[in-house]
Design an enzyme around this catalytic site. Structure first.
Site: not given
Length: 454
Positions: A21-22, A25
């Site tokens: 997920h990170e 980003h």
């Protein structure tokens, strides 16, 4: 499995999902020129950190591992040198900021697609949808299901596995009262069963839909004959021998190995009297099952395996496998269907049509992670894909402090043709935090309730 195995399975699951997920980003932020100050797995004080790269980005592991974040250069949080202002997050166009935010959930959805793609291409062994004798008065019994019937179609759509049947029925329960299932019996006679699925909806989609409907997995009769004994187990110490046939437990006749397992599991640390047929001789044995923890409750174990009964695995199991490109298409469909269903169920939960008891916290997720890991890598990766989809959908909800909340701000910014005021965003953050705390409270309450009631 031991507590350590469950803990490791849960830690790997959460670690992979948070990092992916990170990384979503982080990757898009770097692509559009935003400077990343820190990439953290976990919150709170770092227990480990190192700085790498031209920007000396700090890579850290936080004290509290349930989550993570990417900290970017931002004038709203600290003073930014004039030379680096073009690389500040808040100086980017609304479209670039939106791309950075949506990349996190997008990465989780991509992970799910890749996992399903690999699983469908490699092939997954699953149970054929063969029905066991349903319990009396259940919808399945009323519909006329018979022991040994195999489900061919659900509402006209072909199914190959029990998972296909479960997924189809849960989806159809949202819109239908009755679902038609085409079945074939061991004599190759085809029939259609009209199954009422109202009970799934009335129960708020809580629990196992198949169990609520009375649909049970077919279990061939396995004679209760001892095969192998674990050294120094309760079975060996009590005097059981390979080849012994258990004919009764506590005076109650038993006809299959499943009945033996059930009786033993229900008697942790309690003496059981067993009547044994040993080569034509009647033998009486008293045995005390060891107490073992399973899904938060104590169950009995005696350390005995059943003798191979010659059950044909090919009749009970099917390998679901696709070619490289068809597997990718199937993976996209699976991810899309699961994501839409999760979103629909969340909407129904808000409207009160779905029970809030369906919300699971870390304890329940850890339990299922451990169970899926014990079944094999295929099951574990399949569970990881499902949780990754749920994480993506949750983060896309329009709740401030979540990615979806930031996207909501950007939509309002586009409509307003200017950024929202700091006060408006501060109020939104407070509302979002309150909603998330409420959601977490429900999740932990449900976890504790399952532990206590199991």
């Amino acid at each position: 499995m031991s507590f350590l195995h469950y803990l490791i399975a849960f830690a790997v699951l959460i670690g992979v999902l948070v990092v992916v997920h990170e990384l979503g980003h982080y990757t898009v932020a770097r692509l559009v020129g935003v400077k990343v100050l820190r990439f953290s797995v976990g919150f709170g004080r770092p227990v480990w950190s190192r700085s790498f790269g031209r920007d000396r980005t700090e890579w850290a592991i936080g004290l509290f591992p349930l989550g993570g974040y990417v900290k970017m250069l931002d004038e709203r949080e600290e003073r930014v040198p004039i030379a680096e202002l073009p690389r500040a997050f808040n100086r980017q166009s609304v479209w670039r900021r939106a791309a950075i935010v949506i990349a996190g959930p997008g990465a989780n959805l991509l992970l799910a697609v890749l996992l399903y793609w690999a699983l469908f291409w490699n092939g997954m062994e699953e149970l054929r949808p063969i029905v066991g004798k349903p319990l009396d008065s259940t919808p399945a019994a009323i519909a006329g299901f018979k022991d040994g019937e195999r489900v061919l179609k659900v509402d006209g759509e072909p199914v190959l596995t029990w998972q296909d049947v479960r997924w189809a029925l849960v989806n159809l329960a949202a819109e239908k009262q009755t679902v038609d299932l085409e079945v074939i019996n061991p004599r190759d006679e085809i029939a259609v069963r009209h199954l009422s699925v109202v009970g799934v909806r009335e129960a708020g989609w809580e629990g196992d839909a198949l169990q609520q409907l009375g649909l049970r997995i077919f279990r061939p009769r396995v004679p209760p004959v001892i095969g192998k004994l674990i050294p120094d187990s309760p079975a060996e110490r009590a005097g059981l021998l390979p080849g012994d046939e258990i004919v009764a437990i506590e005076g109650q006749p038993v006809d299959s190995w499943q009945e033996v397992v059930q009786a033993v599991m229900e008697a942790p640390s309690r003496r059981l009297g067993m009547e044994i047929d040993r080569g034509g001789q009647d033998v009486r044995i008293d045995i005390v099952p060891n107490a073992s923890s399973e899904r938060g409750r104590q169950v009995g174990r005696i350390g005995a395996y059943v003798r191979d009964a010659g059950v044909n695995r090919d009749e009970l199991l099917v390998t679901v496998r696709y070619g490289l490109l068809p597997a990718f298409g199937k993976a996209l469909d699976e991810t899309w269907d699961k994501a839409v269903f999760s979103l629909v169920m969340m909407g129904k939960m808000v409207l009160g049509e779905v029970s809030w008891r369906n919300i699971s916290g870390p304890v329940t997720i850890a339990d299922y992670a451990g169970q899926s890991a014990s079944l094999g890598l295929d099951y574990y990766l399949k569970f990881m894909a499902l949780v990754s989809i749920s994480l993506a959908v949750l983060n896309l909800l329009p709740i401030p402090i979540l990615d979806g909340g930031h996207l909501l701000y950007y939509v309002l910014e586009i409509i307003k043709r200017g950024p929202l005021s700091e006060r408006t965003m501060e109020i939104g953050q407070q509302i979002g935090l309150a909603l998330m705390l409420l959601l977490m409270a429900f999740a932990f309450y449900n976890d504790l309730d399952r532990l206590i009631s199991s």
